[in-house]
Design a protein around this motif. Structure first.
Motif, PDB file in Angstrom:
ATOM      1  N   ALA A  81      28.325  34.858  43.764  1.00 11.05           N
ATOM      2  CA  ALA A  81      29.200  35.190  42.630  1.00 11.05           C
ATOM      3  C   ALA A  81      29.407  36.702  42.542  1.00 11.05           C
ATOM      4  O   ALA A  81      30.497  37.172  42.195  1.00 11.05           O
ATOM      5  N   LEU A  82      28.381  37.482  42.856  1.00 13.77           N
ATOM      6  CA  LEU A  82      28.511  38.940  42.871  1.00 13.77           C
ATOM      7  C   LEU A  82      29.525  39.376  43.922  1.00 13.77           C
ATOM      8  O   LEU A  82      30.381  40.241  43.668  1.00 13.77           O
ATOM      9  N   ALA A  83      29.455  38.787  45.106  1.00 12.86           N
ATOM     10  CA  ALA A  83      30.420  39.112  46.161  1.00 12.86           C
ATOM     11  C   ALA A  83      31.834  38.735  45.723  1.00 12.86           C
ATOM     12  O   ALA A  83      32.788  39.504  45.918  1.00 12.86           O
ATOM     13  N   ALA A  84      31.971  37.565  45.110  1.00  4.99           N
ATOM     14  CA  ALA A  84      33.286  37.125  44.620  1.00  4.99           C
ATOM     15  C   ALA A  84      33.808  38.073  43.542  1.00  4.99           C
ATOM     16  O   ALA A  84      35.000  38.403  43.508  1.00  4.99           O
ATOM     17  N   ALA A  85      32.910  38.546  42.657  1.00  2.81           N
ATOM     18  CA  ALA A  85      33.309  39.480  41.598  1.00  2.81           C
ATOM     19  C   ALA A  85      33.806  40.797  42.187  1.00  2.81           C
ATOM     20  O   ALA A  85      34.789  41.367  41.709  1.00  2.81           O
ATOM     21  N   ALA A  86      33.124  41.295  43.214  1.00  6.64           N
ATOM     22  CA  ALA A  86      33.549  42.551  43.851  1.00  6.64           C
ATOM     23  C   ALA A  86      34.961  42.421  44.418  1.00  6.64           C
ATOM     24  O   ALA A  86      35.802  43.310  44.224  1.00  6.64           O
ATOM     25  N   LEU A  87      35.242  41.310  45.079  1.00  9.43           N
ATOM     26  CA  LEU A  87      36.580  41.089  45.655  1.00  9.43           C
ATOM     27  C   LEU A  87      37.626  40.876  44.561  1.00  9.43           C
ATOM     28  O   LEU A  87      38.735  41.407  44.629  1.00  9.43           O
ATOM     29  N   ARG A  88      37.273  40.085  43.534  1.00 12.88           N
ATOM     30  CA  ARG A  88      38.216  39.814  42.447  1.00 12.88           C
ATOM     31  C   ARG A  88      38.554  41.083  41.680  1.00 12.88           C
ATOM     32  O   ARG A  88      39.727  41.371  41.410  1.00 12.88           O
ATOM     33  N   GLU A  89      37.534  41.844  41.303  1.00 14.09           N
ATOM     34  CA  GLU A  89      37.773  43.080  40.556  1.00 14.09           C
ATOM     35  C   GLU A  89      38.602  44.073  41.371  1.00 14.09           C
ATOM     36  O   GLU A  89      39.456  44.770  40.824  1.00 14.09           O
ATOM     37  N   THR A  90      38.369  44.147  42.665  1.00 14.26           N
ATOM     38  CA  THR A  90      39.155  45.032  43.520  1.00 14.26           C
ATOM     39  C   THR A  90      40.618  44.619  43.492  1.00 14.26           C
ATOM     40  O   THR A  90      41.508  45.470  43.361  1.00 14.26           O
ATOM     41  N   ALA A  91      40.883  43.330  43.588  1.00 14.81           N
ATOM     42  CA  ALA A  91      42.268  42.848  43.541  1.00 14.81           C
ATOM     43  C   ALA A  91      42.901  43.152  42.185  1.00 14.81           C
ATOM     44  O   ALA A  91      44.043  43.627  42.117  1.00 14.81           O
ATOM     45  N   GLU A  92      42.180  42.901  41.096  1.00 14.04           N
ATOM     46  CA  GLU A  92      42.726  43.127  39.753  1.00 14.04           C
ATOM     47  C   GLU A  92      42.982  44.604  39.469  1.00 14.04           C
ATOM     48  O   GLU A  92      43.980  44.950  38.837  1.00 14.04           O
ATOM     49  N   GLU A  93      42.085  45.473  39.926  1.00 14.91           N
ATOM     50  CA  GLU A  93      42.177  46.884  39.571  1.00 14.91           C
ATOM     51  C   GLU A  93      43.000  47.724  40.542  1.00 14.91           C
ATOM     52  O   GLU A  93      43.455  48.805  40.176  1.00 14.91           O
ATOM     53  N   THR A  94      43.187  47.228  41.775  1.00 10.88           N
ATOM     54  CA  THR A  94      43.876  48.046  42.784  1.00 10.88           C
ATOM     55  C   THR A  94      45.054  47.357  43.447  1.00 10.88           C
ATOM     56  O   THR A  94      45.828  48.017  44.137  1.00 10.88           O
ATOM     57  N   GLY A  95      45.155  46.043  43.299  1.00 14.99           N
ATOM     58  CA  GLY A  95      46.200  45.299  44.001  1.00 14.99           C
ATOM     59  C   GLY A  95      45.846  44.992  45.440  1.00 14.99           C
ATOM     60  O   GLY A  95      46.642  44.378  46.159  1.00 14.99           O
ATOM     61  N   VAL A  96      44.668  45.374  45.891  1.00 19.76           N
ATOM     62  CA  VAL A  96      44.228  45.102  47.263  1.00 19.76           C
ATOM     63  C   VAL A  96      43.553  43.739  47.285  1.00 19.76           C
ATOM     64  O   VAL A  96      42.492  43.550  46.684  1.00 19.76           O
ATOM     65  N   HIS A  97      44.192  42.789  47.967  1.00 20.85           N
ATOM     66  CA  HIS A  97      43.662  41.427  48.073  1.00 20.85           C
ATOM     67  C   HIS A  97      43.041  41.256  49.457  1.00 20.85           C
ATOM     68  O   HIS A  97      43.761  41.225  50.454  1.00 20.85           O
ATOM     69  N   LEU A  98      41.733  41.158  49.495  1.00 17.68           N
ATOM     70  CA  LEU A  98      41.020  40.968  50.751  1.00 17.68           C
ATOM     71  C   LEU A  98      40.651  39.499  50.913  1.00 17.68           C
ATOM     72  O   LEU A  98      40.492  38.786  49.920  1.00 17.68           O
ATOM     73  N   PRO A  99      40.496  39.041  52.153  1.00 18.55           N
ATOM     74  CA  PRO A  99      40.065  37.648  52.353  1.00 18.55           C
ATOM     75  C   PRO A  99      38.719  37.395  51.676  1.00 18.55           C
ATOM     76  O   PRO A  99      37.878  38.292  51.605  1.00 18.55           O
ATOM     77  N   ALA A 100      38.514  36.187  51.215  1.00 15.34           N
ATOM     78  CA  ALA A 100      37.256  35.822  50.549  1.00 15.34           C
ATOM     79  C   ALA A 100      36.184  35.551  51.593  1.00 15.34           C
ATOM     80  O   ALA A 100      35.579  34.484  51.643  1.00 15.34           O
ATOM     81  N   ASP A 101      35.962  36.544  52.448  1.00 14.28           N
ATOM     82  CA  ASP A 101      34.971  36.443  53.517  1.00 14.28           C
ATOM     83  C   ASP A 101      33.761  37.277  53.108  1.00 14.28           C
ATOM     84  O   ASP A 101      33.698  38.479  53.364  1.00 14.28           O
ATOM     85  N   HIS A 102      32.819  36.639  52.459  1.00 13.52           N
ATOM     86  CA  HIS A 102      31.649  37.357  51.959  1.00 13.52           C
ATOM     87  C   HIS A 102      30.804  37.922  53.093  1.00 13.52           C
ATOM     88  O   HIS A 102      30.101  38.919  52.905  1.00 13.52           O
ATOM     89  N   ALA A 103      30.880  37.307  54.279  1.00 14.10           N
ATOM     90  CA  ALA A 103      30.105  37.796  55.422  1.00 14.10           C
ATOM     91  C   ALA A 103      30.583  39.172  55.878  1.00 14.10           C
ATOM     92  O   ALA A 103      29.854  39.881  56.573  1.00 14.10           O
ATOM     93  N   ALA A 104      31.795  39.579  55.496  1.00 19.58           N
ATOM     94  CA  ALA A 104      32.324  40.894  55.872  1.00 19.58           C
ATOM     95  C   ALA A 104      31.790  42.006  54.966  1.00 19.58           C
ATOM     96  O   ALA A 104      32.032  43.185  55.226  1.00 19.58           O
ATOM     97  N   LEU A 105      31.067  41.635  53.899  1.00 12.75           N
ATOM     98  CA  LEU A 105      30.523  42.616  52.970  1.00 12.75           C
ATOM     99  C   LEU A 105      29.088  42.968  53.337  1.00 12.75           C
ATOM    100  O   LEU A 105      28.326  42.108  53.779  1.00 12.75           O
ATOM    101  N   THR A 106      28.733  44.225  53.144  1.00 15.20           N
ATOM    102  CA  THR A 106      27.342  44.639  53.292  1.00 15.20           C
ATOM    103  C   THR A 106      26.910  45.282  51.974  1.00 15.20           C
ATOM    104  O   THR A 106      27.737  45.842  51.249  1.00 15.20           O
ATOM    105  N   LEU A 107      25.640  45.212  51.682  1.00 18.69           N
ATOM    106  CA  LEU A 107      25.139  45.806  50.444  1.00 18.69           C
ATOM    107  C   LEU A 107      24.766  47.258  50.698  1.00 18.69           C
ATOM    108  O   LEU A 107      23.951  47.558  51.572  1.00 18.69           O
TER     109      LEU A 107
END
Length: 195
Positions: A81-107
């Motif tokens: 859910a944290l990974a999903a929130a990071a992607l969702r918030e990025t899309a909402e705040e910047t207009g950048v829509h990235l694929p919902a590929d959580h494996a592409a994220l690193t902490l």
């Protein structure tokens, strides 16, 4: 005798540090928070925000890497859910829509707001590589002056200590930064590397 002060409980939140590689070095996407914001007004931040109930329903293309999920300090369902929130918030705040590929994220890090703050977060800062062009993002009501900037340029902006720490970690790492916890003890920040 004074009444004990209630300490606000930190809310789970996530930010996404989008890194774009250029010939002159890495750039990161940051924007300025509104002057009237209750939390972190008029400073530059990475896109992000609190976890929303709908983030628990997100269906990623691939889940977080198990080591990344463990380092979030969260149960597996919350980590996704944290990974999903990071992607969702990025899309909402910047207009950048990235694929919902959580494996592409690193902490990059976890950060916990000081106990004396009336609004507190336990934020997870994820990073992702991108090739987003300058015209692929736009200001929103949550972030203005949005742009990809060098780490050095970002450090010269009005930023909070936690943002400065994240940028410092990025600038010192030629590749992968070692994930760390940034928190406060006796009103003083401390940093601990996460296993």
């Amino acid at each position: 005798m004074s009444e004990p002060v209630a300490i606000a409980r930190p809310r789970n939140a996530a930010s996404l540090v989008l890194v774009r590689r250029t010939r002159s070095g890495p750039q990161v996407l940051m924007g300025r928070r509104p002057r009237r914001s209750r939390f972190a007004p008029d400073v530059f931040v990475f896109p992000g925000g609190a976890v929303d109930p709908k983030d628990f329903e997100a269906q990623p293309l691939r889940p977080l890497d198990p080591a990344c999920a463990r380092r979030t300090g969260a149960a597996p369902r919350l980590a996704e859910a944290l990974a999903a929130a990071a992607l969702r918030e990025t899309a909402e705040e910047t207009g950048v829509h990235l694929p919902a590929d959580h494996a592409a994220l690193t902490l990059l890090a976890r950060a916990i707001t000081p106990t004396n703050s009336p609004i507190r977060f336990h934020a997870r800062f994820f990073t992702a590589e991108t090739d987003v062009a300058d015209d692929d993002h736009a200001d929103s009501h949550e972030l203005t002056d949005l742009a990809f900037r060098s780490v050095e340029d970002c450090l010269a902006l009005p930023i909070m200590d936690v943002t400065e720490t994240m940028l410092g970690a990025l600038s010192r790492s030629a590749g992968e930064a070692r994930p760390f916890l940034w928190a406060y003890r006796n009103a003083r920040p401390y940093k601990r590397v996460l296993d």
